[in-house]
Design an enzyme around this catalytic site. Sequence first.
Site, short mmCIF file in Angstrom:
data_model
loop_
_atom_site.label_atom_id
_atom_site.label_comp_id
_atom_site.label_asym_id
_atom_site.label_seq_id
_atom_site.Cartn_x
_atom_site.Cartn_y
_atom_site.Cartn_z
N GLU A 147 -37.57 -115.15 22.43
CA GLU A 147 -38.22 -116.21 23.16
C GLU A 147 -37.38 -117.28 23.74
OE1 GLU A 147 -41.68 -116.36 23.78
OE2 GLU A 147 -41.13 -114.43 23.30
N ARG A 197 -15.76 -112.00 42.84
CA ARG A 197 -15.30 -111.34 44.26
C ARG A 197 -15.17 -112.48 45.21
NH1 ARG A 197 -19.35 -111.30 47.81
NH2 ARG A 197 -18.72 -109.17 48.81
N PRO A 233 -34.63 -117.92 32.34
CA PRO A 233 -35.45 -117.91 33.48
C PRO A 233 -35.91 -119.35 33.76
CG PRO A 233 -36.51 -116.94 31.60
CD PRO A 233 -35.10 -117.27 31.18
N ASP A 275 -19.90 -112.33 54.58
CA ASP A 275 -20.96 -111.56 53.42
C ASP A 275 -22.44 -112.40 53.99
OD1 ASP A 275 -19.54 -109.99 51.92
OD2 ASP A 275 -19.48 -111.59 50.36
N1 ADE Z 1 -32.92 -114.42 30.62
C1 ADE Z 1 -34.16 -113.75 30.79
N2 ADE Z 1 -34.67 -113.78 31.99
C2 ADE Z 1 -33.57 -114.31 32.91
C3 ADE Z 1 -33.57 -114.78 34.10
N3 ADE Z 1 -34.55 -114.28 34.93
N4 ADE Z 1 -32.58 -115.27 34.45
C4 ADE Z 1 -31.35 -115.65 33.81
N5 ADE Z 1 -31.55 -115.32 32.42
C5 ADE Z 1 -32.60 -114.63 31.96
#
Ligand code: ADE
Length: 267
Positions: A133, A171, A106, A186
Amino acid sequence: MQIDILTLFPEVFPGYFNVSILQKAQAAGRLVIRLHNIRDYAAGKHRVTDEPPYGGGGGMVLKPEPIFAAVEAVIGRQKAKGRRQKAEDDHLVTLSPVHHVILLSPQGRPFTQQIAQELAGHERLLLICGRYEGVDERVRQHLVTDEISIGDYVLTGGELAAMVVVDAVARLLPGVLGAEGAAEADSHATGLLEGPHYTRPAEFRGWDTPEVLRSGHAANIQRWRRQAALRRTWQRRPDLLSTAVLTEEDKWFLRVLAEETVSREGE
Ligand code: ADE
């Protein structure tokens, strides 16, 4: 293109990868996906892959050794070592055109169609799926060359994100989509959202389809599609209009849309 995926849960991938366009791309040899279980590279009888974080706090952290060992086994020890040395020397992680090592997390750069296009230009990608984590920071500092997030939310692991990246990239590979140029129109590829699509029947429950799309008049159809894309983008993602490549005619049409709205609001 070859994509290697490092994960603690390889079993979650085949269901998605072995159907439809991704399955055909693999059958045609345009895409090779190799799944690697990080646990297979963990040492000891119990093959431990995670430990509690130094300094306390909740959750578990993926240990560096199995991830380094897995990457080195997949891309070759020499290359991985060479990269690590370079990273240490420069305090920089250098991008290799051959081995692009991506951590899904994230905290990565937000994934976009543009990044999918950039990745589609590589011969090989290696994706590392984080879990728990997170991963030991030394993986981020000395092994990965790129970090990608698929959105501002936290998943239980990087596996779904890896599937999203593989799908969006595959793709775009030459010959993977049936119709030539199918990816070019697209949503997002042109910098705009696509306009609406219709198919048979021409009338359904009293709801019509636009006459022009059934007219066979190519230039009119093209103009209608362009204007429909502009309208949809203007309504739903006006932020995209500031970076989209627009012709004079597009700009004129956007002014018409704006005027229409102003006059409707005045009614
Ligand atoms: N792992 C956990 N959350 C994620 C996200 N939003 N994007 C990529 N990998 C992740």
